[in-house]
Design a protein around this motif. Structure first.
Motif, PDB file in Angstrom:
ATOM      1  N   ILE A   1       0.932  -1.291   0.054  1.00  0.00           N
ATOM      2  CA  ILE A   1      -0.158   0.034   0.035  1.00  0.00           C
ATOM      3  C   ILE A   1       0.921   1.257  -0.168  1.00  0.00           C
TER       4      ILE A   1
ATOM      5  N   LYS B   1       2.473   2.806  -3.382  1.00  0.00           N
ATOM      6  CA  LYS B   1       1.353   3.083  -4.367  1.00  0.00           C
ATOM      7  C   LYS B   1       0.939   4.698  -4.198  1.00  0.00           C
ATOM      8  N   GLY B   2       0.845   5.520  -5.059  1.00  0.00           N
ATOM      9  CA  GLY B   2       0.193   6.615  -4.735  1.00  0.00           C
ATOM     10  C   GLY B   2       1.217   7.657  -4.281  1.00  0.00           C
TER      11      GLY B   2
ATOM     12  N   THR C   1       0.361  11.426  -3.752  1.00  0.00           N
ATOM     13  CA  THR C   1       0.371  12.805  -4.117  1.00  0.00           C
ATOM     14  C   THR C   1       0.247  13.728  -2.600  1.00  0.00           C
TER      15      THR C   1
ATOM     16  N   GLN D   1      -1.367  10.990  -0.112  1.00  0.00           N
ATOM     17  CA  GLN D   1      -2.641  10.407  -0.520  1.00  0.00           C
ATOM     18  C   GLN D   1      -1.858   9.069  -0.877  1.00  0.00           C
ATOM     19  N   LEU D   2      -2.586   7.890  -0.615  1.00  0.00           N
ATOM     20  CA  LEU D   2      -2.196   6.687  -1.179  1.00  0.00           C
ATOM     21  C   LEU D   2      -3.151   6.204  -2.075  1.00  0.00           C
ATOM     22  N   ASP D   3      -2.875   5.376  -2.886  1.00  0.00           N
ATOM     23  CA  ASP D   3      -3.912   4.641  -3.816  1.00  0.00           C
ATOM     24  C   ASP D   3      -4.947   4.205  -3.172  1.00  0.00           C
ATOM     25  N   SER D   4      -5.170   3.483  -1.872  1.00  0.00           N
ATOM     26  CA  SER D   4      -5.835   2.824  -1.467  1.00  0.00           C
ATOM     27  C   SER D   4      -6.861   3.437  -0.579  1.00  0.00           C
ATOM     28  N   ASP D   5      -6.937   4.734  -0.868  1.00  0.00           N
ATOM     29  CA  ASP D   5      -7.732   5.732   0.234  1.00  0.00           C
ATOM     30  C   ASP D   5      -7.214   5.858   1.495  1.00  0.00           C
TER      31      ASP D   5
ATOM     32  N   THR E   1      -3.915   7.398   3.813  1.00  0.00           N
ATOM     33  CA  THR E   1      -2.870   8.498   4.083  1.00  0.00           C
ATOM     34  C   THR E   1      -1.684   8.166   4.713  1.00  0.00           C
TER      35      THR E   1
END
Length: 239
Positions: A18, A21-22, A24, A40-44, A46
């Motif tokens: 997790i 990924k991501g 932002t 912000q990570l891809d899995s919703d 943080t």
């Protein structure tokens, strides 16, 4: 850092997947002496990103840490928790080294816990006994130099240990706070049989459970010396 990246890619947990990924950047937060950014990570989920470029070097040196070691030690603490077992991975905040927005640093999970003060906890004795003992053992092994009230949280799972930048210190380096270790060393210092077995694993490992290439030979030797001393005394030492 190369050794740490190899370890991360060879033995990924679901938490680490997790964290990869991501990324932002949402905002910068004033959580401590070093730059920390919420991402912000891809899995919703943080996470918290601490870039090498945002370290306060004068504070690092006062702790006996080199300029670029704190993010490495954040992630190395998680790698050690994985080696020690589920009691430790359930408590220590997962953390990896990665690139975010063109900068390298550590990324750890955003935690939902709160401080003991806000949770209405007035004494360490009110926290789960087994978790206090486990964190005290962990802090003694890594020689966590800064375990104040802001560097552990509480939630419905109990204790969540965060912020391990000032750890894996040499045995005469400056110690700021070590409240959990001091509490156990004062109240119930005797090692458990499981802790004895973990220390035997550490002292018997030629590469310090795979950490020597990550934290360096000098810090790995200091860690193993602490483990040897605890085996000899059978106790958690005062910090």
């Amino acid at each position: 850092m190369s050794a740490l990246l190899r370890r991360q890619s060879a033995d990924q947990t679901w938490q680490e997947r997790i964290l990869t990924k991501g990324g932002t950047v949402l905002k910068e937060i004033g959580a401590g002496i070093n730059t920390t950014k919420m991402v912000q990570l891809d899995s919703d989920s943080t996470g918290y990103f601490k870039p090498f470029a945002g370290l306060e070097h004068s504070v690092s040196r006062s702790f006996g840490q080199k300029n670029a070691e704190q993010p490495i030690h954040e992630a190395a603490a998680w790698q050690l928790a994985k080696q020690l077992g589920p009691e430790y991975t359930q408590m220590v905040s997962p953390c990896i080294i990665r690139e975010v927005g063109g900068q390298w640093g550590s990324v750890s999970f955003g935690q939902t816990g709160t401080s003991t003060h806000r949770a209405g906890i007035r004494s360490i004795s009110e926290l789960p006994k087994d978790q206090v003992d486990n964190l005290a053992f962990f802090d003694a092994v890594i020689r966590q130099q800064d375990r104040h009230e802001g560097n552990f949280l509480v939630d419905n799972r109990g204790i969540v240990a965060i912020d391990h930048g000032f750890s894996f210190s040499n045995n005469r380096d400056y110690m700021n706070y070590s409240k959990i270790q001091a509490y156990r060393a004062t109240n119930r210092p005797e090692l458990t049989q499981q802790e004895f077995q973990l220390l035997v694993r550490i002292t018997g490992s030629s590469n310090c459970l795979g950490l020597k290439d990550v934290i360096g030979e000098e810090r790995a030797k200091a860690l193993q010396t602490r483990a040897q001393n605890m085996l000899k005394t059978g106790r958690i030492p005062l910090p």
